[in-house]
Write a protein that holds these residues in place. Structure first.
Motif, PDB file in Angstrom:
ATOM      1  N   ASP A 188     -81.364   9.244  21.168  1.00  0.00           N
ATOM      2  CA  ASP A 188     -81.478  10.690  21.051  1.00  0.00           C
ATOM      3  C   ASP A 188     -82.504  11.073  19.988  1.00  0.00           C
ATOM      4  O   ASP A 188     -82.651  12.240  19.643  1.00  0.00           O
ATOM      5  N   GLY A 189     -83.244  10.087  19.492  1.00  0.00           N
ATOM      6  CA  GLY A 189     -84.260  10.347  18.491  1.00  0.00           C
ATOM      7  C   GLY A 189     -85.655  10.378  19.077  1.00  0.00           C
ATOM      8  O   GLY A 189     -85.847  10.528  20.286  1.00  0.00           O
ATOM      9  N   TYR A 226     -92.264  10.394  22.288  1.00  0.00           N
ATOM     10  CA  TYR A 226     -91.456  10.897  23.399  1.00  0.00           C
ATOM     11  C   TYR A 226     -90.030  11.189  22.958  1.00  0.00           C
ATOM     12  O   TYR A 226     -89.502  10.521  22.063  1.00  0.00           O
ATOM     13  N   VAL A 227     -89.433  12.168  23.588  1.00  0.00           N
ATOM     14  CA  VAL A 227     -88.007  12.435  23.428  1.00  0.00           C
ATOM     15  C   VAL A 227     -87.403  12.587  24.814  1.00  0.00           C
ATOM     16  O   VAL A 227     -88.095  12.945  25.779  1.00  0.00           O
ATOM     17  N   ASN A 271     -81.969  16.855  30.440  1.00  0.00           N
ATOM     18  CA  ASN A 271     -81.934  16.391  31.835  1.00  0.00           C
ATOM     19  C   ASN A 271     -82.275  14.916  31.961  1.00  0.00           C
ATOM     20  O   ASN A 271     -82.523  14.420  33.068  1.00  0.00           O
ATOM     21  N   GLN A 272     -82.310  14.230  30.803  1.00  0.00           N
ATOM     22  CA  GLN A 272     -82.621  12.790  30.756  1.00  0.00           C
ATOM     23  C   GLN A 272     -84.024  12.487  31.261  1.00  0.00           C
ATOM     24  O   GLN A 272     -84.271  11.432  31.846  1.00  0.00           O
ATOM     25  N   LYS A 301     -83.835  10.114  13.517  1.00  0.00           N
ATOM     26  CA  LYS A 301     -84.014   8.718  13.913  1.00  0.00           C
ATOM     27  C   LYS A 301     -85.311   8.553  14.695  1.00  0.00           C
ATOM     28  O   LYS A 301     -85.638   9.365  15.560  1.00  0.00           O
ATOM     29  N   VAL A 302     -86.033   7.476  14.396  1.00  0.00           N
ATOM     30  CA  VAL A 302     -87.259   7.130  15.108  1.00  0.00           C
ATOM     31  C   VAL A 302     -87.171   5.671  15.526  1.00  0.00           C
ATOM     32  O   VAL A 302     -86.757   4.815  14.737  1.00  0.00           O
TER      33      VAL A 302
END
Length: 245
Positions: free
Chosen positions: A106-107, A125-126, A130-131, A162-163
């Motif tokens: 989720d980071g 990218y994240v 909607n995944q 978080k990365v």
């Protein structure tokens, strides 16, 4: 939808057969430099093992860059030929998006390929609600200092906690200690390109005319730069997809 996907962008050769989001089979060869010799036999074996021919494939997909200049041309030329002759769909997928697809977080996902001399082909990218992957730090050619700045800017503006850094040998780059949030490196499986993930991305990606499928080098080749300096002529329209550095 049966999708045949290829990555020749790096020193790993990867070919996969998908049925929509389901990866039926994926074959990989590590540290191979002769993709032109191994690509067609690998495709042929996958098709034979699954009692298929190229005519049974609904869509072809390929990593279009960034990556090795020669490697990209091999994969792109192959799928362009298949799609054109068989009148099938073809899709080009960002190498960095495909690399980012291997992370489940989720980071912020930073996918990067070494471009030498503290430069990287990289993008951030994240995964949205909607995944679906969203490119929030544009794919580009970055000096490490500029990449760190871009990551920190995104982290601060979006309160990112978080990365994850994906790509081979990134853990040798000490500059990542300047990141302003918790970070981790991908594992050995996440740090390489997987054609099966290209296939998953390709299912809902827009198709293109095979003649318009071009590599995204993200920087000019040295030959182009030398030619421009020698002749003084402008870069041709066929290199509009290349970004000057």
């Amino acid at each position: 939808m049966k999708i045949l996907s290829v990555s020749t962008a790096t020193n790993q050769l990867s070919v996969a057969l998908n049925d929509g989001q389901k990866i039926i089979v994926e074959k990989n060869e590590q540290d191979q430099r002769n993709h032109s010799e191994h690509l067609d036999p690998m495709i042929d074996q996958i098709l034979k093992d699954n009692n298929l021919s190229l005519k049974n494939i609904d869509r072809f997909a390929v990593a279009i860059g960034p990556g090795s200049y020669t490697g990209l041309r091999i994969g792109i030329t192959t799928v362009k030929m298949f799609a054109s002759i068989l009148n099938k769909d073809v899709v080009g997928i960002s190498t960095l998006e495909a690399l980012a697809k291997s992370a489940d977080t989720d980071g912020l996902i930073v996918a990067a390929l070494d471009a030498r001399n503290d430069n990287y082909f990289a993008g951030g990218y994240v995964t949205n609600e909607n995944q679906v992957l969203q490119n929030v730090i544009p794919d580009g050619h970055y000096h490490i200092d500029d990449l760190i700045s871009a990551i920190n800017e995104y982290v601060e503006e979006n309160d990112t906690k978080k990365v994850i850094l994906l790509g081979n040998d990134l853990n040798t780059q000490n500059k990542f200690n300047e990141l302003k949030t918790e970070y981790q490196f991908g594992n050995s499986d996440q740090n390489v390109l997987h054609a099966g993930l290209i296939g998953q991305l390709a299912e809902n990606a827009p198709t293109v005319d095979p003649d318009e499928l071009l590599p995204r080098y993200l920087r000019r080749t040295q030959a182009e730069v030398d030619w421009h300096k020698k002749t003084g002529k402008p870069y041709g329209s066929d290199s509009d997809y290349v970004e000057e550095v």
